[in-house]
Design an enzyme around this catalytic site. Structure first.
Site, PDB file in Angstrom:
ATOM      1  N   HIS A  21       0.809  -1.215   0.000  1.00 59.63           N
ATOM      2  CA  HIS A  21       0.000   0.000   0.000  1.00 59.63           C
ATOM      3  C   HIS A  21       0.849   1.274   0.000  1.00 59.63           C
ATOM      4  CE1 HIS A  21      -3.752   1.818  -0.151  1.00 59.63           C
ATOM      5  NE2 HIS A  21      -4.332   1.370   0.953  1.00 59.63           N
TER       6      HIS A  21
ATOM      7  N   ASP B 208      -2.375   1.712  -4.915  1.00 57.18           N
ATOM      8  CA  ASP B 208      -3.668   2.045  -4.313  1.00 57.18           C
ATOM      9  C   ASP B 208      -4.714   1.013  -4.710  1.00 57.18           C
ATOM     10  OD1 ASP B 208      -4.581   2.727  -6.939  1.00 57.18           O
ATOM     11  OD2 ASP B 208      -3.696   4.710  -6.705  1.00 57.18           O
TER      12      ASP B 208
END
Length: 465
Positions: A435, A439
Site C-alpha cells: 500500500h 492504491d
C-alpha cells in the site's frame, strides 16, 4: 638413498639386488617387469581434500542431505558426491577427480561450510595448486588394478547410484541397457535378482478360525480401568534449509503495509477450452493445467499496470519497473514452501509457459531446483486451491509489491444476463499489494482485466504477441 633389498614376490620370484629409483622412491627390478610399473603408479597416489566450493548467492553454509558415496568407493570426474541444501536451493556436488574416497567429513544433516573439506579423495591426476595434499600412501597391486577397472566413466542417475550403494552392488559389474550404456533402475533390480534369486513368495491367505462356543454359566470379569501412560518426549531441532529462508523472508515482509482485494472469477468457458486443448498438449508430452492460463493472463495485465511488476528500495525512495515478467509459483514440497518462477512470461505462449511449469514442478518434487530457478521473481501467484480453501491472505515476497492467492474451483449457482440460473465454475482470488506505492483502484483495475481474460479466453488473442 638407494638401499638394496632381497624379497620374494607372491609368485615365488626373487627380487634381483638391483636398485631402481622411481619418482624419487626406491623400487626394484625383477623377473616381472610390469611389477615396476605398478610400483611407480602406486607411489603417485595422493590424498587431497575436496573442498565445498562457493555455490553463489552469498551462501556460506549448507546442510548435507544425502551421500552418494562411502569410504572406499571409486569415483570419476563429474560423478555425484553428495546433495546439499542451502536456504535457497538443493545442489548436487560432483567430483573433480578420478580416485578413491578415503574420508567423509560430515554425517547426514550436518552443516557444511564453504571452503571447508567435504571428502578426502586419493587421486593420481593432481595439479599442485588444486587442493591440499594430506598424505601420499602407496597402493597395493590388487587395489590399483581394481581402481583402474572402476575408474571408467559410469552413466547413472544419483537415484540409481543410491540404489546400488544400498544393496552393495558395484556399478562397474552391471551392464547398462540405457542410452550410451546408461545404467537404469531396472538393470540394478535384474542384477540383484540374478545374484540373490530372491522372489517374494505369495502372501498366504488368512485362515478363518471359528470362535469357541461360549459356555452358558461363564462369569464375565469386570474390566479394571487403568490411566493411559504416555511416554513421548518433546523434540527440539534447529531451523534449517527452506524453513530458515522463509523465516528471513517473512520477517522482511512484515515491514510492508499490506492491503487486500478479493473477487470471484467464472471459469466455465476456460474449463471448456482447456478440455479441448488438453489432448493436444498431452500429445506433445506436456500436462496442461489451469496455471499457464492464469500466469499468461497476469502477464498481459502487468503490461497495462507495470507498477505491479516493480520493486522499491529499502527506504521506499525509488521504484524500479521490471522489464521481465518472472512470475513465481508457490509450491508445497517435502522440503517446505518454495517459489520458483517462470522467466520472461511476456514473450512466451501459453504452451511454452506450460512446458516450463512442468519442468519446475518435476524438479521441485525431487528437491532439485537450482538457485537460478528460485531467483529473480517479480510477481507471484499462489495456487492454495490445489490443496483446499476458498480465500487466503497472501503475504508479499520482498522485494516484490503484489501477490495473488487462488482458491479452489467450485460449482455454484449464478444468474446469467437473462436472469436465468445456471451452473457456474467459480474460483475466488485474493490479492495482496504494497500500500506504500499501490492504491486500491489500481489493484481493482488489474484484477478486472485479469478476470476478463479468464472468463472470456478469446479476449487474450487480441493482446497476445
Amino acid at each position: 638413498i638407494c638401499v638394496r633389498y632381497f624379497q620374494a614376490c607372491s609368485s615365488g620370484h626373487v627380487l634381483k639386488p638391483k636398485c631402481v629409483c622411481v619418482l624419487g622412491y626406491p623400487a626394484f627390478e625383477y623377473s616381472h617387469p610390469h611389477h615396476l610399473l605398478r610400483t611407480a603408479a602406486a607411489l603417485r597416489g595422493q590424498v587431497v581434500q575436496f573442498k565445498l566450493s562457493d555455490i553463489g548467492e552469498g551462501i556460506r553454509e549448507v546442510t548435507v542431505k544425502e551421500w552418494y558415496v562411502k569410504e572406499g568407493d571409486t569415483v570419476s570426474q563429474f560423478d555425484s558426491i553428495c546433495e546439499v541444501q542451502s536456504d535457497k536451493a538443493s545442489v548436487t556436488i560432483t567430483s573433480r577427480y578420478d580416485g578413491v574416497i578415503k574420508k567423509l567429513y560430515y554425517n547426514l544433516d550436518d552443516i557444511a561450510y564453504v571452503g571447508k573439506p567435504l571428502v578426502d579423495i586419493e587421486t593420481e591426476a593432481l595439479k599442485d595448486s588444486e587442493e591440499d595434499v594430506v598424505e601420499t600412501p602407496a597402493v597395493s597391486h590388487d587395489e590399483h588394478t581394481h581402481q583402474e577397472i572402476k575408474g571408467q566413466k559410469t552413466l547413472a542417475t544419483p537415484a540409481v547410484r543410491r540404489l546400488a550403494m544400498e544393496n552393495n552392488i558395484k556399478l562397474s559389474e552391471v551392464v547398462g541397457s540405457g542410452k550410451n550404456g546408461r545404467i537404469l533402475k531396472e538393470d540394478i533390480l535384474n542384477y540383484l535378482e540374478k545374484q540373490t534369486g530372491a522372489i517374494l513368495p505369495p502372501s498366504p491367505k488368512a485362515e478363518i478360525t471359528p470362535l469357541p462356543p461360549k459356555p452358558k454359566d461363564r462369569t464375565v470379569p469386570i474390566p479394571i480401568s487403568k490411566p493411559p501412560v504416555f511416554i513421548g518426549k518433546d523434540k527440539t531441532e534447529p531451523v534449517t534449509g527452506f524453513q530458515k529462508a522463509m523465516v528471513k523472508t517473512m520477517s522482511e515482509a512484515l515491514k510492508i503495509p499490506h492491503f487486500g482485494y478479493c473477487d470471484e472469477v467464472d471459469l466455465t468457458e476456460l474449463i471448456k477450452l482447456r478440455e479441448e486443448l488438453k489432448p493436444i498438449a498431452l500429445a506433445r508430452g506436456i500436462k496442461l493445467s489451469f496455471m499457464p492460463f492464469f500466469i499468461k493472463a497476469a502477464s498481459l495485465g502487468l503490461l497495462q499496470f507495470p507498477i505491479l511488476n516493480s520493486s522499491v528500495d529499502e527506504n521506499c525512495q525509488t521504484i524500479t519497473y521490471k522489464a521481465s515478467h518472472n512470475i513465481g509459483i508457490a509450491m508445497d514440497t517435502k522440503q517446505g514452501l518454495i517459489v520458483p518462477n517462470v522467466k520472461n512470461v511476456q514473450i512466451c505462449s501459453v504452451f511454452e509457459v506450460a512446458t516450463e511449469l512442468n519442468r519446475l514442478q518435476n524438479l521441485g518434487s525431487l528437491g532439485q531446483l537450482s538457485t537460478t530457478d528460485l531467483a529473480g521473481g517479480t510477481f507471484t501467484l499462489s495456487n492454495i486451491g490445489s490443496i483446499g480453501g476458498t480465500y487466503a491472505k497472501a503475504v508479499i515476497l520482498p522485494p516484490e509489491v503484489a501477490i495473488g492467492a487462488l482458491g479452489s474451483i467450485r460449482a455454484l449457482p449464478r444468474f446469467n444476463q437473462k436472469g436465468e440460473v445456471y451452473k457456474a465454475q467459480i474460483m475466488n482470488v485474493s490479492w495482496s499489494a504494497d500500500h506504500r506505492i499501490i492504491d486500491g483502484a489500481t489493484m481493482s483495475r488489474f484484477s478486472n482485466l485479469w478476470k476478463s481474460y479468464l472468463e472470456n479466453p478469446a479476449f487474450m488473442l487480441l493482446d497476445l504477441k
